[in-house]
Design a protein around this motif. Structure first.
Motif, short mmCIF file in Angstrom:
data_model
loop_
_atom_site.label_atom_id
_atom_site.label_comp_id
_atom_site.label_asym_id
_atom_site.label_seq_id
_atom_site.Cartn_x
_atom_site.Cartn_y
_atom_site.Cartn_z
N SER A 55 0.97 -1.14 -0.01
CA SER A 55 -0.09 -0.06 0.03
C SER A 55 0.94 1.29 -0.05
O SER A 55 1.70 1.43 0.78
N ARG A 107 -5.59 -7.14 2.51
CA ARG A 107 -6.94 -6.26 2.39
C ARG A 107 -7.91 -6.92 2.96
O ARG A 107 -8.41 -8.20 3.09
N ASN A 156 -8.82 0.68 13.37
CA ASN A 156 -9.75 1.30 12.53
C ASN A 156 -10.82 0.37 12.06
O ASN A 156 -10.60 -0.61 11.44
N LYS A 158 -9.55 0.06 6.73
CA LYS A 158 -8.83 0.58 5.82
C LYS A 158 -7.44 0.68 6.32
O LYS A 158 -7.10 1.25 7.45
N ASP A 212 -5.52 6.24 9.19
CA ASP A 212 -5.40 7.33 7.94
C ASP A 212 -3.80 7.65 8.01
O ASP A 212 -3.31 8.26 9.21
#
Length: 211
Positions: free
Chosen positions: A9, A33, A44, A48, A61
């Motif tokens: 990522s 994923r 989270n 994500k 984030d």
């Protein structure tokens, strides 16, 4: 600090490189994923990557995470303090995260992640649409890279890490920068830094084994 995610990522990779440039120890807990790992989901709930755990502090984030690391470990400063330079550093981070990876992401997902990692067919049309969006973005970047090959203040900042990171995903997806010599020089210079080089080497080797 524990970071949940995969270095494939660009957002996870950006955080890892940022922490390395700061000299901050960070442990990567690798997840896939849509992972259901309970510790990751606690950090989270939206699922994500990346997400950060720093003792009892949980934060999602990548942009929020690098801002937190910068505030906690202000030296060396990777987010400029001068107002105009900081403004551009933030603009370049958004460009890398949203605009650039917005085009590269469908290529990487459908040419690498789905067929090689998940063993399912990718969407060729989606990958082609992403590729078609790239020339406008790369042309813009080509015209804005200074001779120093650093985007802001002629030194390495968050701007460089955020823009270079998705360019490695472009490489993984078989994309080229042949028409963009300055972007190529920028990518090579930033990805050769110790903060990126080890990650890039491991990812390239893994991609080669999956071919």
């Amino acid at each position: 600090m524990i970071l949940y995610g995969s270095s494939f990522s660009p957002f996870v990779r950006k955080v890892l490189a940022f922490a390395h440039e700061k000299g901050v120890a960070i442990e990567l807990k690798r997840i896939g994923r849509a992972s259901e790992d309970p510790e990751f989901r606690e950090a989270n709930p939206l699922g994500k990557m990346p997400a950060l755990r720093d003792d009892d502090y949980l934060l999602p984030d990548s942009s929020a995470i690098v801002a937190y690391i910068e505030a906690k470990h202000p030296e060396p400063a990777l987010i400029p303090t001068a107002p105009r330079a900081r403004g551009w550093a933030m603009a370049w981070e958004e460009f890398g995260d949203s605009e650039l990876f917005g085009a590269i992401g469908p290529m990487f997902l459908n040419r690498v992640v789905r067929p090689k990692f998940e063993r399912v067919a990718g969407d060729d049309d989606a990958a082609a649409r992403g590729e078609a969006a790239l020339p406008r973005l790369l042309t813009y970047l080509e015209t804005r890279i200074p001779d120093s090959l650093f985007l802001v203040e002629d030194r390495c900042t968050l701007a460089d890490l955020a823009v270079a990171s998705p360019l490695l995903n472009l490489e993984h997806a078989g994309g080229t920068l042949d028409a963009y010599p300055r972007v190529t020089a920028f990518r090579d210079a930033i990805l050769a830094r110790p903060s990126f080089a080890g990650l890039a080497e491991k990812e390239r080797a893994f991609i080669a084994r999956m071919a």
